[in-house]
Design an enzyme around this catalytic site. Structure first.
Site: not given
Ligand code: BGC
Length: 745
Positions: A333, A337-339, A346, A401, A629, A650
């Site tokens: 995504d 960040r912490d992801e 996406d 998704w 984003e 994003h």
């Molecule tokens: C992510 C997204 C993702 C979404 C889902 C976010 O935190 O960065 O791009 O699809 O959460 O709700």
């Protein structure tokens, strides 16, 4: 390949300090060929006699480690000497870093470990294999801390300390040869400016938001300390802004050795444009000492686009950089960040554009294998693959998704024409739609689920992430769409698709009955999500929105008679919203196509060229160098969207490029793999010209048009052996074969 090597670890856990495994190797004779194989629980870096082996970084890559762990193969013949020291360092990486150790997450490994075997073939024909086992020695390294989110500390004054002999560990993980692309260092960018920010901080600007890390080459005082922090943007006042990184500290520290050296991280990466020199031991900053190294999966560039509108060109640049930044072994995504996780929604919305920009067949081959391996026995799929729980909770099984399981295999088939791959994914596709049948209380409607909805759309107010469109409507529309893809795929594969044809008919009929009346969606729809807290207003209940209309038109949920009325309604909603779209992750990739396929290419152009928020060019005007984003990650007044979720990298909205390619340039595959194409360009004076090229599997395609006065001149290149069905805006049609063709009208 039968693997006899053992997984080995250190006698005591070094936690987030990487560890090194060493073995001295003395070949017994003249070496004809030497091949090293390696993998790790974590990410590893292998060295022979001090030189890094191979071109890849962050091996073995990110997979669903419970199902498979990749190993890599390296030809090390030329590196081998009489006496050798093989060293493999390992850091926590994806497998054991913060991403995976979040509360309640699955742990696929007890701790950092490696497995490796070196096969030596001698000129006399004999063979020898050196395996990881208890004879290997283990050490600390000069890297005293490394983590993807939090950065890395390298102390060049340290001598590695001996930790003892390696200990074997009983990892049962299945090892497979590398499936995906190598992750490699791709480009080096010099800083464009050294900034002293209003609050006095020293910040390097690399001029481009990206994914990778900073390399520094310098000599400084022994023990001197460089501390770097990373950010994507400066705030309104021009100060360094890290708020959107959430818990990711992205701090890289170097303790200098005293001699001239190159410093760069081995086990971490950042998403950044700006680098703050939090500590710097020299009087002056020599910009030449710094380079930003761009890191991503290897992908061959296949598409190029340029036009007469500089803002659209910048948008295209941002789309390309959005892809480079987020195709790092898995489709992420965001990189900062912490992801940095494999969000399926996406990935799904952007995959078509991605396959035009770059050759992503191999990239998706690997990730789709993980999607399949993460599919639950009932056919459902969580929001992230490889699956990671956020904040101790599972992500949602959500429409738009989980549908990645059907949409991406189909798009890859259209792009590359590989039936074998489609066949491999067909069981996953069928399982997903069979799951949808059982997901809700109704067999042919998907009702009552939480879903991400039309994520980040602007039609329910600024902070309502799921948007206004009824989630039930979106979910059932996707149910029908994914089922239609199963039918298409099944036909290509010669499968019996009667079950799915019947299902599709019933889902479409149920959709029309439940969500529509008199050829229009119902204005208000019931709220069926019982998990929604009763004290909070529920927003996603609207039936008539830009997103719902775009989905109904694109997913063929209407009759031919209803189509013009629905399209006109969509145009009216756009006009009522000041010629802007109000769509989010699911509506945006569909809205331009819904317009142009129903006679409103002019309105689609209005949206493409719109500069007011929300629009693609709004972020361009705000100085974006990657996709954002949110439409308004930086708002009109220069302030930010909330820190809690504001990525400047994003790629989802970059999906607009598939419309540019298929409608502005007019290139569409009408047979998989571009064996046959349609050329139906739609020139616009606002763009002046558009030059689009694509290196397809069948050869080079070009669509180039430009205005001279009121006349449009066209040049098309069609690959040998490919038939192109041309249609110009006047209605003129022709069948073109391999070669270059010119027209004017
Ligand atoms: C992510 C997204 C993702 C979404 C889902 C976010 O935190 O960065 O791009 O699809 O959460 O709700």
């Amino acid at each position: 390949m039968k693997i006899c090597a053992k997984w080995i670890t250190t006698p005591q856990d070094t936690d987030r300090a990487p560890a090194a495994f060493r073995k001295s190797i003395t070949p017994k004779g003249e070496v004809k060929k030497a091949t090293l194989y390696a993998s790790a629980a974590g990410v590893y870096a292998a060295y022979l006699n001090g030189s890094r082996i191979g071109k890849g970084v962050f091996a073995p890559g990110f997979t669903n480690y419970g199902a498979r762990v990749q190993y890599q193969e390296y030809d090390v013949t030329a590196m081998l000497q009489k006496e050798n020291l093989l060293e493999i360092g390992v850091g926590v990486g994806w497998a054991l870093g913060q991403q995976s150790v979040r509360p309640k997450n699955r742990r696929h490994f007890p701790g950092k470990a490696i497995i490796s075997w070196l096969e030596i073939v001698y000129t006399d024909g004999t063979k020898e294999t050196i395996l990881t086992d208890e004879s290997w020695d283990t050490y600390t390294t000069q890297v005293t801390y490394a983590e993807f989110y939090y950065g890395e500390t390298v102390d060049k004054t340290l001598e590695p300390a001996y930790l003892g002999k390696a200990v074997t560990v009983d990892n049962k993980n299945k090892l497979v040869p590398q499936i995906g692309e190598w992750i490699t260092e791709q480009e080096r960018l010099a800083p464009v400016e050294l900034i002293r920010t209003p609050n006095g901080e020293l910040v390097l600007d690399f001029g481009q938001n990206m994914t990778g890390y900073v390399e520094i080459r310098l000599a400084g005082p022994r023990g001197g300390k460089i501390v770097l922090r990373h950010a994507e943007v400066l705030d309104k006042e021009g100060n360094f802004y890290e708020g959107n990184m959430r818990s990711a500290t992205n701090e890289v520290t170097y303790i200098l050795s005293g001699k001239e050296e190159i410093y760069k991280p081995t086990y971490t990466f950042q998403g950044f444009r700006y680098v703050r020199l939090k500590e710097y031991p020299l009087e002056t900053v020599d910009l030449n000492a710094f380079r930003a190294i761009v890191v991503h999966s290897e992908m061959k560039r296949t598409g190029n686009f340029t036009c007469g509108n500089e803002k659209v060109n910048q948008l295209y640049h941002n789309i390309i950089w959005g892809q480079k930044s987020n195709y790092l072994d898995i489709p992420t995504d965001c990189p900062q960040r912490d992801e940095r996780l494999g969000w399926t929604g996406d990935a799904q919305v952007f995959c078509k554009a991605a396959a035009i920009n770059y050759d992503v067949e191999k990239f998706f081959k690997k990730w789709l294998g993980d999607v399949a391996s993460e599919q639950l026995p009932d056919g459902s799929i969580y929001g992230i693959v490889p699956e990671v729980m956020l904040d101790g909770q599972r992500t949602l099984i959500s429409a738009g998704w989980g549908d990645a399981s059907c949409i991406i295999p189909w798009q890859m088939y259209l792009a590359y024409g590989n039936k074998k791959e489609l066949k491999k994914h067909f069981p996953m596709m069928k399982k997903w739609v069979r799951y949808l049948r059982t997901a809700g209380p109704e067999e042919y409607l998907w009702l009552g689920y939480r879903h991400y909805g039309d994520w980040l759309s602007m039609d329910a107010g600024d902070n309502i992430t799921a948007g206004a469109t009824s989630k039930d409507l979106i979910a059932t529309a996707y149910f029908a769409y994914s089922t239609s893809l199963v039918i298409e795929a099944g036909k290509v594969l010669g499968e019996d698709v009667s079950e799915f044809e019947e299902l599709h008919g019933k889902v479409v009929a149920a959709f029309r009955e439940y969500f529509m009346e008199n050829g229009m969606p119902k204005a208000e729809l019931p709220m069926t999500d019982l998990s929604w807290p009763a004290d909070r207003p529920y927003y996603s209940v609207k039936g008539i929105t830009q997103t719902s209309l775009a989905l109904i038109l694109n997913f063929n949920l209407c009759t031919d008679e209803e189509r013009p009325v629905l399209a006109a309604k969509l145009v009216q909603l756009i006009r009522d919203f000041d010629d802007r779209m109000s769509t989010g992750f699911l509506g945006t990739p569909n809205i331009l196509q819904a317009l142009s396929e129903n006679g409103y290419t002019d309105v689609a152009y209005t949206l493409l060229l719109q500069e007011k928020n929300p629009s693609w060019l709004f972020s361009v005007n705000q100085g974006a160098t990657t996709m954002w984003e949110h439409w308004d990650s930086i708002k009109e007044d220069g302030t930010f969207w909330s820190d809690s979720m504001n990525s400047f990298n994003h790629y989802a909205y970059g999906a607009v490029f598939d419309w540019i390619f298929s409608t502005v340039a007019g290139i569409r595959p009408t047979k998989p793999g571009y064996q046959e194409i349609a050329l139906e360009p739609n020139p616009s004076k606002a763009l002046g010209f558009a030059d689009t090229t694509f290196e397809s599997r069948c050869g080079f395609i070009r669509s180039y048009w430009y205005y001279k006065g009121d006349t449009v001149y066209y040049e098309f290149t069609v690959p040998q052996g490919v038939t192109a069905n041309l249609r110009l805006p006047s209605g003129y049609t022709a069948t073109l074969t391999g070669g270059i063709h010119h027209f004017a009208e």
